[in-house]
Design an enzyme around this catalytic site. Structure first.
Site, PDB file in Angstrom:
ATOM      1  CB  SER A 143      42.232  44.259  48.587  1.00  0.00           C
ATOM      2  OG  SER A 143      42.643  44.148  49.933  1.00  0.00           O
ATOM      3  CE1 TYR A 157      45.503  39.799  47.634  1.00  0.00           C
ATOM      4  CE2 TYR A 157      45.284  41.573  49.224  1.00  0.00           C
ATOM      5  CZ  TYR A 157      44.713  40.610  48.430  1.00  0.00           C
ATOM      6  OH  TYR A 157      43.341  40.453  48.407  1.00  0.00           O
TER       7      TYR A 157
HETATM    8  N1  LIG Z   1      38.388  37.378  51.362  1.00  0.00           N
HETATM    9  C1  LIG Z   1      38.815  38.583  51.648  1.00  0.00           C
HETATM   10  O1  LIG Z   1      38.826  39.004  52.809  1.00  0.00           O
HETATM   11  C2  LIG Z   1      39.263  39.477  50.540  1.00  0.00           C
HETATM   12  C3  LIG Z   1      39.563  40.807  50.863  1.00  0.00           C
HETATM   13  C4  LIG Z   1      39.964  41.673  49.861  1.00  0.00           C
HETATM   14  C5  LIG Z   1      40.038  41.229  48.556  1.00  0.00           C
HETATM   15  N2  LIG Z   1      39.768  39.914  48.261  1.00  0.00           N
HETATM   16  C6  LIG Z   1      39.868  39.501  46.868  1.00  0.00           C
HETATM   17  O2  LIG Z   1      38.716  38.760  46.517  1.00  0.00           O
HETATM   18  C7  LIG Z   1      39.042  37.869  45.445  1.00  0.00           C
HETATM   19  C8  LIG Z   1      38.512  36.482  45.793  1.00  0.00           C
HETATM   20  O3  LIG Z   1      39.278  35.958  46.869  1.00  0.00           O
HETATM   21  P1  LIG Z   1      38.685  34.978  47.982  1.00  0.00           P
HETATM   22  O4  LIG Z   1      38.844  35.651  49.277  1.00  0.00           O
HETATM   23  O5  LIG Z   1      37.371  34.469  47.569  1.00  0.00           O
HETATM   24  O6  LIG Z   1      39.801  33.812  47.949  1.00  0.00           O
HETATM   25  P2  LIG Z   1      39.720  32.279  47.527  1.00  0.00           P
HETATM   26  O7  LIG Z   1      38.609  31.588  48.233  1.00  0.00           O
HETATM   27  O8  LIG Z   1      41.106  31.789  47.690  1.00  0.00           O
HETATM   28  O9  LIG Z   1      39.327  32.347  45.981  1.00  0.00           O
HETATM   29  C9  LIG Z   1      40.231  32.748  45.002  1.00  0.00           C
HETATM   30  C10 LIG Z   1      39.651  32.389  43.648  1.00  0.00           C
HETATM   31  O10 LIG Z   1      40.575  32.841  42.651  1.00  0.00           O
HETATM   32  C11 LIG Z   1      40.816  31.786  41.776  1.00  0.00           C
HETATM   33  N3  LIG Z   1      42.169  31.835  41.226  1.00  0.00           N
HETATM   34  C12 LIG Z   1      43.344  31.991  41.884  1.00  0.00           C
HETATM   35  N4  LIG Z   1      44.366  31.892  41.018  1.00  0.00           N
HETATM   36  C13 LIG Z   1      43.810  31.669  39.788  1.00  0.00           C
HETATM   37  C14 LIG Z   1      44.328  31.448  38.502  1.00  0.00           C
HETATM   38  N5  LIG Z   1      45.663  31.451  38.248  1.00  0.00           N
HETATM   39  N6  LIG Z   1      43.471  31.243  37.478  1.00  0.00           N
HETATM   40  C15 LIG Z   1      42.137  31.247  37.688  1.00  0.00           C
HETATM   41  N7  LIG Z   1      41.578  31.440  38.874  1.00  0.00           N
HETATM   42  C16 LIG Z   1      42.415  31.643  39.920  1.00  0.00           C
HETATM   43  C17 LIG Z   1      40.607  30.495  42.553  1.00  0.00           C
HETATM   44  O11 LIG Z   1      40.195  29.474  41.661  1.00  0.00           O
HETATM   45  P3  LIG Z   1      41.054  28.148  41.265  1.00  0.00           P
HETATM   46  O12 LIG Z   1      42.049  27.924  42.355  1.00  0.00           O
HETATM   47  O13 LIG Z   1      40.017  27.072  41.154  1.00  0.00           O
HETATM   48  O14 LIG Z   1      41.643  28.497  39.939  1.00  0.00           O
HETATM   49  C18 LIG Z   1      39.453  30.899  43.465  1.00  0.00           C
HETATM   50  O15 LIG Z   1      38.221  30.654  42.831  1.00  0.00           O
HETATM   51  C19 LIG Z   1      40.551  37.940  45.273  1.00  0.00           C
HETATM   52  O16 LIG Z   1      40.865  38.793  44.196  1.00  0.00           O
HETATM   53  C20 LIG Z   1      41.021  38.560  46.581  1.00  0.00           C
HETATM   54  O17 LIG Z   1      42.245  39.225  46.435  1.00  0.00           O
HETATM   55  C21 LIG Z   1      39.385  39.039  49.224  1.00  0.00           C
END
Ligand SMILES: NC(=O)c1ccc[n+]([C@@H]2O[C@H](COP(=O)([O-])OP(=O)(O)OC[C@H]3O[C@@H](n4cnc5c(N)ncnc54)[C@H](OP(=O)(O)O)[C@@H]3O)[C@@H](O)[C@H]2O)c1
Length: 252
Positions: A143, A157
């Site tokens: 991130s 985080y």
């Molecule tokens: N969106 C942004 O702006 C952004 C920026 C920087 C980094 N990121 C990173 O990108 C990644 C994806 O995030 P996102 O933005 O797409 O958020 P999101 O829509 O909330 O997706 C998070 C995903 O992680 C899974 N997850 C969470 N806890 C889990 C667990 N205990 N076991 C298995 N799966 C788990 C969830 O699946 P289930 O709930 O179905 O298990 C979901 O598919 C993350 O690592 C986040 O930190 C995102």
């Protein structure tokens, strides 16, 4: 058709960036091994992908990444399904958190366990497969918050995201010159479930499709490290790392 990396395993594929990466990799001709806890979302995603690309192979498994044994079982089972796993994207993550010392150790601990300890388990399981194959591409989703220690609800985080980036960079040093490649992605704000609340407050939010396209491009090029989308985040990473504290505090 993709070149060497036909089959891609993505964790946290049930929503947000993981689900969109699955769609875009399928468009590019990759087969997919997808996991998360919400299997209904995975089933729906597979149906969408197969409707567009009936020739793609998409395997699904339920996985809570904080269950260490299950991480190894699921990764090994996907490897058995496909024969080889060419790329693993460690994407599952959690955005919970609270300022340290405000009674929410539970939330900060959950974020640390999901984003760091579980990412370590996923990296172990992926590297076991890649070492046996003597080939593979490990992709760590960090991130932009990893660039500098962050205040308040982002402190834990950001620390987890710096931690996973270091895991991957350590592996890259170890594997330099070898057939196993390692990439670290530093996404800025990209629309997803995780940041629904910040969506209203920042003009820097990229749409899921556009943000993930930048991620997929960087992954396909097997970049060692990439801020995504590159604008504004690549120049912003320099400012974030080097700005004097009073300036940095005003920026965030
Ligand atoms: N969106 C942004 O702006 C952004 C920026 C920087 C980094 N990121 C990173 O990108 C990644 C994806 O995030 P996102 O933005 O797409 O958020 P999101 O829509 O909330 O997706 C998070 C995903 O992680 C899974 N997850 C969470 N806890 C889990 C667990 N205990 N076991 C298995 N799966 C788990 C969830 O699946 P289930 O709930 O179905 O298990 C979901 O598919 C993350 O690592 C986040 O930190 C995102």
């Amino acid at each position: 058709m993709p070149g060497m990396r036909k089959t891609i395993l993505i964790t946290g594929a049930s929503s947000g960036l993981g689900a969109e990466m699955a769609r875009q990799f399928a468009d590019l001709g990759h087969d997919l091994a997808l996991c998360a806890r919400r299997t209904a979302n995975l089933e729906e995603l597979r149906a969408q992908i197969i409707a567009q690309h009936p020739e793609r192979r998409v395997e699904l498994r339920a996985l809570d990444v904080t269950d260490d044994d299950a991480v190894f079982e699921v990764f090994r089972a996907f490897a058995a399904d496909f024969g080889t796993i060419d790329r693993v994207v460690i994407n599952a993550g959690l955005g919970k958190g609270a300022p340290l010392g405000t009674g929410r150790y539970d939330a900060n601990r959950q974020t640390a366990m999901t984003n760091f300890v579980a990412a370590l388990a996923q990296a172990e399981a992926a590297m076991e497969i890649f070492r046996a194959q003597n080939a593979g591409h490990l992709v760590m989703i960090s991130s932009m918050s990893a660039m500098r220690g962050m205040p308040k609800s982002l402190t834990t985080y950001a620390a987890t995201k710096a931690g996973v980036a270091h895991l991957a960079e350590g592996l890259r040093t170890e594997l330099h010159g070898k057939p196993i490649k390692v990439s670290v992605l530093y996404p800025g704000y990209i629309a997803s479930e995780m940041n629904e609340q910040v969506a209203q407050s920042t003009p820097l939010m990229a749409s899921t499709e556009k943000g993930v396209k930048a991620m997929v491009d960087a992954i396909e090029k097997e970049k060692a490290r990439a801020c995504v989308p590159a604008l504004p985040w690549a120049p912003m990473s320099v400012v974030m790392r080097h700005a004097p504290l009073p300036v940095f505090k005003r920026l965030i």
